[in-house]
Design an enzyme around this catalytic site. Structure first.
Site, PDB file in Angstrom:
ATOM      1  CE  LYS A  12      -4.342  -0.247   0.751  1.00 30.10           C
ATOM      2  NZ  LYS A  12      -5.165  -1.001  -0.190  1.00 30.10           N
ATOM      3  CB  THR A  57      -2.123  -3.706  -0.553  1.00 35.25           C
ATOM      4  OG1 THR A  57      -3.472  -3.500  -0.937  1.00 35.25           O
ATOM      5  CG2 THR A  57      -1.367  -4.400  -1.670  1.00 35.25           C
ATOM      6  CG  ASP A  58      -7.352  -3.372   3.812  1.00 40.72           C
ATOM      7  OD1 ASP A  58      -7.555  -2.161   3.602  1.00 40.72           O
ATOM      8  OD2 ASP A  58      -7.849  -3.992   4.775  1.00 40.72           O
ATOM      9  CG  PHE A 166     -18.730  20.116  12.735  1.00 42.01           C
ATOM     10  CD1 PHE A 166     -19.005  21.448  12.459  1.00 42.01           C
ATOM     11  CD2 PHE A 166     -19.358  19.139  11.961  1.00 42.01           C
ATOM     12  CE1 PHE A 166     -19.885  21.802  11.435  1.00 42.01           C
ATOM     13  CE2 PHE A 166     -20.228  19.487  10.934  1.00 42.01           C
ATOM     14  CZ  PHE A 166     -20.488  20.820  10.674  1.00 42.01           C
ATOM     15  NE  ARG A 183     -13.938  19.897  13.662  1.00 47.34           N
ATOM     16  CZ  ARG A 183     -14.611  20.314  12.604  1.00 47.34           C
ATOM     17  NH1 ARG A 183     -15.166  19.454  11.781  1.00 47.34           N
ATOM     18  NH2 ARG A 183     -14.742  21.607  12.354  1.00 47.34           N
ATOM     19  CD  GLN A 231     -18.634  26.305   7.994  1.00 44.26           C
ATOM     20  OE1 GLN A 231     -17.932  25.719   8.815  1.00 44.26           O
ATOM     21  NE2 GLN A 231     -19.500  25.679   7.209  1.00 44.26           N
ATOM     22  CG  ASN A 257     -12.735  20.568   7.598  1.00 46.06           C
ATOM     23  OD1 ASN A 257     -11.715  20.313   8.248  1.00 46.06           O
ATOM     24  ND2 ASN A 257     -13.943  20.453   8.107  1.00 46.06           N
ATOM     25  CG  HIS A 259     -12.327  15.932   6.224  1.00 44.56           C
ATOM     26  ND1 HIS A 259     -13.043  16.790   7.034  1.00 44.56           N
ATOM     27  CD2 HIS A 259     -12.836  16.089   4.982  1.00 44.56           C
ATOM     28  CE1 HIS A 259     -13.945  17.424   6.309  1.00 44.56           C
ATOM     29  NE2 HIS A 259     -13.839  17.035   5.049  1.00 44.56           N
TER      30      HIS A 259
END
Ligand SMILES: O=c1[nH]c(=O)c2[nH]c(=O)[nH]c2[nH]1
Length: 307
Positions: A12, A57-58, A166, A183, A231, A257, A259
């Site tokens: 991977k 690969t995972d 959020f 977060r 925002q 954003n 993540h």
């Protein structure tokens, strides 16, 4: 057989792992892009499709994230050594492991005023800017009479490793997002600000100082805002600049954003206590807005990407 298999490897690529280490309220970031390439007894899978020797690969991806938790990331080299040794020593058919790692450097956002409960002596303990990424930009327009100067920057990547939530958003039948009470908030700041100077050439703003100050106020606002949404952070960054710099009337931001998803380590019997994240590159939220001095006309184009 008219053909034979030559060199081959698999794994991977580009596992974007972010590890936050919390030393009290001082946080440390390791941000890596890890690519795994394995080789060994892989003739069968190529010739006949037998997967008997193939570690998915995972699985190599999961191992990267699990090792970030189990062994920590002391250095990219140490982390790579752990991984390479693991694949070669635990999987008989695998004879060689090549781990490539890019490490992205972050530095703490320095502040001077010490004016908030989030600020330590002169550094914020959980706010970071990526080193050496940003580009300063400007656009100067003159029609023989009036000037318009727009300045700004792009690709200034910043992160708060806490003080971001959020929740309370609209939920419809397609909403799956879990409410977040702690977060990571990360973005690549693209900002353009417009000067209200138009004609008096004897009294131009000090462009260097103004840029430096606008950038500083923006970063301080990012670091000091306890964020309920990107925002809200955007608006704080813009209004901080407008309120502190009388020569600037308007500022527009385009903020992706970036993540960071907490990795589920439960299947490996590991607890992820807000430590190991997957840094997704796309899709991303894109939050854009202009902040204006009250009473002025907006002039920065909505789509400012070519500016
Ligand atoms: O700060 C955010 N603003 C949003 O509008 C939004 N939407 C979303 O899915 N996550 C977030 N985060």
């Amino acid at each position: 057989m008219p053909t034979i298999l030559g060199q081959n490897q698999y794994g991977k690529a580009e596992n974007r792992v972010v590890k936050i280490t919390r030393d009290g309220d001082t946080h440390h970031i390791k941000d890596l892009n890890v690519s795994v390439a394995l080789s060994g007894d892989m003739d069968d899978v190529h010739y006949s499709g037998s997967n008997a020797n193939v570690l998915p690969t995972d699985t190599t991806k999961n191992t990267v994230f699990a090792f970030a938790k189990e062994h920590g990331i002391e250095s990219a080299e140490q982390f790579g050594i752990h991984l390479a040794r693991h694949f070669v020593s635990s999987q008989e058919p695998i004879h060689r492991a090549r781990i490539r790692i890019e490490e992205y450097a972050w530095e703490r956002i320095a502040t001077s005023e010490g004016n908030s409960k989030f600020i330590g002596a002169d550094e914020v303990k959980h706010s970071f800017a990526r080193k050496g990424m940003e580009t300063r930009v400007s656009q100067i327009t003159y029609d023989g009479e009036n000037w318009e100067v727009i300045s700004g920057l792009k690709d200034l990547t910043v992160m708060n490793s806490t003080n971001s939530e959020f929740w309370g958003y609209v939920k419809d039948k397609y909403t799956t997002l879990k409410e977040a009470y702690d977060r990571i908030l990360a973005t690549d700041v693209s900002a353009r600000w417009r000067y209200n100077w138009t004609s008096d050439e004897q009294h131009m703003p000090n462009w260097e100082k103004s840029y430096e100050q606008a950038r500083k106020h923006m970063l301080h606002a990012f670091a000091e805002t306890y964020s309920l949404s990107l925002q809200q952070t955007l608006y704080q960054m813009g209004s901080r600049i407008i309120n502190s710099r009388s020569e600037i009337d308007e500022i527009r931001f385009s903020l992706p954003n970036n993540h960071h998803f907490l990795v589920d380590l439960e299947p490996f019997g590991l607890k992820n206590d807000n430590e190991v994240y997957f840094a997704a590159d796309r899709p991303y939220g894109l939050i854009e807005a202009t902040v204006l001095r009250d009473g002025v006309e907006p002039k920065i184009p909505v789509d400012m990407t070519n500016l």
